[in-house]
Design an enzyme around this catalytic site. Structure first.
Site, short mmCIF file in Angstrom:
data_model
loop_
_atom_site.label_atom_id
_atom_site.label_comp_id
_atom_site.label_asym_id
_atom_site.label_seq_id
_atom_site.Cartn_x
_atom_site.Cartn_y
_atom_site.Cartn_z
CG HIS A 40 1.93 6.93 4.29
ND1 HIS A 40 1.92 6.05 3.12
CD2 HIS A 40 0.49 6.45 4.84
CE1 HIS A 40 0.85 5.49 3.06
NE2 HIS A 40 0.04 5.87 4.14
CG ASP B 286 -3.22 7.07 2.84
OD1 ASP B 286 -2.88 5.86 2.78
OD2 ASP B 286 -3.58 7.46 3.78
CG ASP C 282 -27.55 18.54 -26.69
OD1 ASP C 282 -26.85 18.17 -27.80
OD2 ASP C 282 -28.64 19.29 -27.00
CD GLU D 112 -2.24 5.95 11.96
OE1 GLU D 112 -3.41 5.39 11.72
OE2 GLU D 112 -1.75 6.52 10.95
CG ASP D 113 -0.55 1.10 11.13
OD1 ASP D 113 -1.38 2.09 12.15
OD2 ASP D 113 -1.13 1.43 10.12
CG HIS E 236 -1.57 1.46 1.47
ND1 HIS E 236 -2.49 1.92 0.70
CD2 HIS E 236 -1.61 2.03 2.71
CE1 HIS E 236 -2.68 3.26 1.07
NE2 HIS E 236 -2.03 3.41 2.54
#
Length: 719
Positions: A90, A157, A277, A94-95, A66
């Site tokens: 990134h 992201d 149109d 956080e993870d 990712h």
């Protein structure tokens, strides 16, 4: 040279045979990087892959695919190495166990700052998902103010998440798609990044309304042969004339997206055929002079539609977009929309702040980046005065208007404001102090009220008065978040000051009834009472009294008890509290009887509302007499300011033009009309309720006298 640190580091650069295909896709997308920079990029992948080891996406792929895909999206925008490295890493703070300090040591402070800016605030505790999302959004905007590359990473992201949304649950898909359409696509548009904006809108629409998207997509692809032939004929005629004039150009026909068609059908109430149109073309030429030359050519091939020409080259949009727009009357009776711009304008129109990325060569920011920075600076100015993150997010949504009006200051400077902006929005755009003290405006040298909506091209000047202050009604008609936030902040400040003053008068009067006063209460006793009642300062206690949260008589008894004071003669002294009409934050005027200066009045102390003022003859006063402790003796001061609402029942002859005559009579006596409502009506007579604003009983008498003079009026009565 890139500012990413490329010194020897604990993580070695992986050899070619250890690099998977998804990483090779990224390496092929960055031909503009040199070999040393590619080594840094590969090392970033190695760090990210090790940090995310054992983590998988809902689709089953390794998680690291990712962030690398996010970097590919950015590589297509030709961004610099730091942004690509930050994109790959990134989600690490956080993870994963990787820390900001470790990132800074490995790749430099700039990369660590970018990654931290994109990191959400999930580690903190919030009462609900909305609050957490709003606070994360606020953090991102703060990071954007320091470095615009944060939003590039965030948009890339979001784009990759939208491309792979299928693995999410139905609820999550709907929530993410709605947030994309409401916040992220408009931000991409505000930053001029049209390619990313268009794809986000299309993917968001597809996720939110899959059936509608599918139907529209099929109908676009199944365009009739007749239409394709018409498109080719128009293109050939334009191309031939441009070539004859010796212009070097690129001519492309534009295809509408399902989202833009759906939006037009919804907002303009048109059918699919009516929206389709319309033929669209883009002409890209070498210079600004050639743009105007090409415009003349287009107008000579087909006649332009009156009033449909827009010059965004002379007056660019707020996001830096520049182009000439014209609509021509085509050979098949269908409008032809033509956009004319230079190659550079086209690049900025497609990529916005990512075009000619300034950090790549350490050059000066482009005009699009400068505009983006000023927009974010304005948002953050309002953010400082906003109480909650949710309110800030709502303010940002209000500010993401796709349509702007362009206005001139008296000095000839250009200000851009959202569509439906008023003269008051203009005042706050000039400066908060100008807005706070505004009383009227001059638009094209004519005097107009502050609620007047502005249109592009008007010259606007604001008239101020030092004594003027914001009114609560202003919140009903302003269109920008800056104006709304500034007005709310000022009103809160005024309300607090009013409450403190009124609370002081109420407590003093209650203490006087006990033979004391605030000055005679010992300081130690006052401090002790403030501590017991959990008020940080005396001002907070006084404001609480005015707002009805504490009864002045109870506070007075508590303070006088230990102060050695007693009632002088056992009787209460009913000296009235006089009001000036400016205490609107803590005094409200009852809707049931609508008191105005000159009326005999009484006050009723209500928790949270402060004092509610009624006329003595109001039928509701009988009930209030049952609670004498909440009764407040009040009267009008000698000097009363402001406008007060009052209602009149006017019986008139029921014929055309009568309403206008009555309205004109009211206006001639300097009174404003707030509302008009028919109460009764038959073939001859109509009874109408007029809600108007007056300064007092004398002013009301003038209004009534003026109305009675009209020969169409049968009677006037105050309600």
């Amino acid at each position: 040279m890139s500012r990413v640190s490329s010194h020897a580091a604990p993580v070695a650069v992986p050899p070619d045979d250890a690099v998977p295909e998804y990483m090779r896709v990224l390496e092929r997308a960055v031909p503009y990087l040199d070999d040393a920079q590619r080594q840094v990029l590969r090392r970033a992948w190695a760090v990210g892959a090790r940090a995310h080891e054992g983590q998988f996406r809902k689709s089953g792929e390794p998680y690291i695919t990712h962030p690398v895909a996010v970097a590919v999206v950015l590589a297509e925008q030709n961004v610099d190495l730091e942004t690509l490295v930050a994109a790959i890493l990134h989600d690490t703070i956080e993870d994963t166990p990787l820390t900001r300090a470790e990132l800074a040591a490995e790749f430099g402070e700039q990369v660590a700052e970018l990654v931290d800016g994109v990191t959400k605030l999930d580690k903190l505790q919030f009462s609900n998902r909305q609050e957490a999302a709003a606070e994360s959004f606020r953090k991102m905007m703060l990071a954007m103010a320091r470095d615009l590359r944060v939003i590039l990473i965030k948009l890339a992201d979001r784009l990759h998440n939208m491309r792979t949304l299928g693995a999410q649950s139905t609820d999550a898909r709907e929530r993410i798609a709605r947030e994309t359409l409401e916040v992220y696509a408009p931000i991409a548009q505000r930053l001029g990044m049209n390619l990313i904006k268009s794809e986000l809108q299309d993917l968001g629409f597809s996720a939110l309304h899959p059936m509608r998207h599918s139907v529209l997509r099929k109908r676009i692809n199944a365009q009739p042969l007749v239409r394709r032939e018409a498109l080719s004929t128009i293109e050939a005629q334009l191309a031939q004339r441009l070539a004859n004039e010796g212009l070097q150009y690129r001519l492309v026909s534009r295809v509408k997206s399902p989202w833009s068609i759906y939006n037009k059908m919804q907002s303009e109430g048109k059918t699919f055929d009516q929206v389709m149109d319309v033929f669209g073309f883009r002409v890209i030429v070498r210079s600004v002079a050639n743009c105007y030359h090409a415009l003349g050519v287009a107008h000579s091939v087909y006649k332009p539609l009156d009033g449909r020409f827009r010059d965004f080259i002379a007056i660019p949009k707020a996001n830096g977009y520049q182009s000439l727009h014209t609509v021509l009357f085509g050979p098949y009776g269908s409008p032809i929309e033509v956009q004319i711009r230079t190659e550079e304008m086209d690049l900025i129109a497609e990529r916005g702040i990512a075009a000619h990325w300034a950090y790549k060569h350490g050059g000066a920011p482009t005009s699009a980046q400068t505009r983006a920075h000023s927009w974010i600076a304005n948002l953050l100015e309002s953010q400082r005065a906003t109480g909650s993150s949710l309110e800030f997010l709502e303010n940002v949504k209000v500010d993401l208007f796709p349509d702007e009006v362009y206005l001139f200051t008296p000095k000839g400077d250009i200000l851009s404001l959202p569509r439906n902006a008023t003269a008051l929005d203009f005042a706050y755009a000039v400066h908060t102090d100008v807005g706070n003290h505004a009383v009227a405006a001059r638009v094209d040298r004519k005097l107009v009220p502050l609620r007047t909506k502005l249109v592009s091209g008007q010259q606007t000047e604001i008239i101020t008065a030092r004594s003027a202050l914001p009114k609560p009604q202003w919140l009903e008609f302003v269109a920008t978040s800056k104006a709304r936030t500034a007005i709310r902040q000022q009103l809160k400040q005024l309300e607090h000051e009013d409450a403190v003053q009124l609370g002081h008068r109420m407590l003093d009067r209650a203490l006087e009834d006990l033979g004391s006063s605030l000055e005679r209460v010992p300081a130690a006793r006052l401090e002790a009472y403030l501590g017991e009642s959990r008020h940080p300062r005396l001002e907070a206690l006084l404001a609480d009294i005015a707002l009805g949260n504490r009864m002045p008589s109870q506070v007075a008894h508590a303070l006088a008890q230990s102060g050695g004071q007693g009632s002088r003669d056992g009787t209460r002294h009913f000296e009235k509290i006089l009001i000036t009409g400016s205490e609107r934050g803590v005094i409200t005027f009852a809707n049931c009887c609508m008191p105005i200066p000159g009326d005999e009045i009484m006050g009723y102390h209500t928790a949270g509302k402060g004092i509610v003022v009624h006329r003595i003859e109001c039928p509701n006063v009988t009930d209030y007499r049952k609670s004498p402790e909440r009764w407040v003796d009040i009267g009008w001061d000698r000097e009363v300011s402001g406008d007060f609402s009052v209602a009149l029942r006017i019986e008139v002859a029921n014929r055309p033009g009568v309403l206008a005559q009555v309205a004109a009579a009211v206006a001639q006596v300097d009174s404003n009309i707030d509302g008009v409502e028919y109460l009764e009506r038959d073939s001859n007579v109509a009874a109408i309720r007029f809600s108007i604003e007056v300064r007092g009983r004398k002013h009301l008498a003038d209004v009534i006298r003026r109305i009675r003079r009209l020969n169409v009026v049968h009677g006037v009565q105050r309600l």
